[in-house]
Write a protein that holds these residues in place. Sequence first.
Motif, PDB file in Angstrom:
ATOM      1  N   ASP A  46       0.824  -1.212   0.000  1.00  0.00           N
ATOM      2  CA  ASP A  46       0.000   0.000   0.000  1.00  0.00           C
ATOM      3  C   ASP A  46       0.853   1.254   0.000  1.00  0.00           C
ATOM      4  O   ASP A  46       2.000   1.248   0.459  1.00  0.00           O
ATOM      5  CB  ASP A  46      -0.917   0.025   1.234  1.00  0.00           C
ATOM      6  CG  ASP A  46      -1.976  -1.056   1.203  1.00  0.00           C
ATOM      7  OD1 ASP A  46      -2.264  -1.561   0.102  1.00  0.00           O
ATOM      8  OD2 ASP A  46      -2.496  -1.392   2.279  1.00  0.00           O
ATOM      9  N   THR A  47       0.275   2.324  -0.500  1.00  0.00           N
ATOM     10  CA  THR A  47       0.926   3.635  -0.427  1.00  0.00           C
ATOM     11  C   THR A  47       0.883   4.102   1.019  1.00  0.00           C
ATOM     12  O   THR A  47      -0.160   4.020   1.676  1.00  0.00           O
ATOM     13  CB  THR A  47       0.186   4.645  -1.323  1.00  0.00           C
ATOM     14  OG1 THR A  47       0.169   4.136  -2.652  1.00  0.00           O
ATOM     15  CG2 THR A  47       0.858   5.999  -1.286  1.00  0.00           C
ATOM     16  N   ASN A  48       2.007   4.598   1.513  1.00  0.00           N
ATOM     17  CA  ASN A  48       2.068   5.081   2.891  1.00  0.00           C
ATOM     18  C   ASN A  48       1.427   6.467   2.964  1.00  0.00           C
ATOM     19  O   ASN A  48       1.952   7.434   2.419  1.00  0.00           O
ATOM     20  CB  ASN A  48       3.519   5.121   3.380  1.00  0.00           C
ATOM     21  CG  ASN A  48       3.605   5.463   4.853  1.00  0.00           C
ATOM     22  OD1 ASN A  48       2.608   5.479   5.563  1.00  0.00           O
ATOM     23  ND2 ASN A  48       4.807   5.731   5.319  1.00  0.00           N
TER      24      ASN A  48
END
Length: 95
Positions: A46-48
């Motif tokens: 996932d994108t942080n």
Amino acid sequence: MSHTAEWKIRLHLFEDDDGTTKAHLVLDTGTAALTAHGSAHCHPADTNVPEIGDDLAAGRAMVDLAHQLLETAERDIQGMASRRLSTHETTGRPL
């Protein structure tokens, strides 16, 4: 009889390099302090998004605090019931 109180909460958020956000919450009632914790982990795929980690960790710390407050209230209620029973036993007065 009316009652007012002001409780203060301090919430600190920390994000590690591995995408883990930790929340440390302290509730100060003026007579006692409770400490609660929460954390959130970003999945590697996932994108942080730090704001999401903050929300999750803070929310989980607040849930931890809520459980502690409910447990404290339950113990206090049980203590009051015990005192009421022991008063009845020593005075012979009806509850």
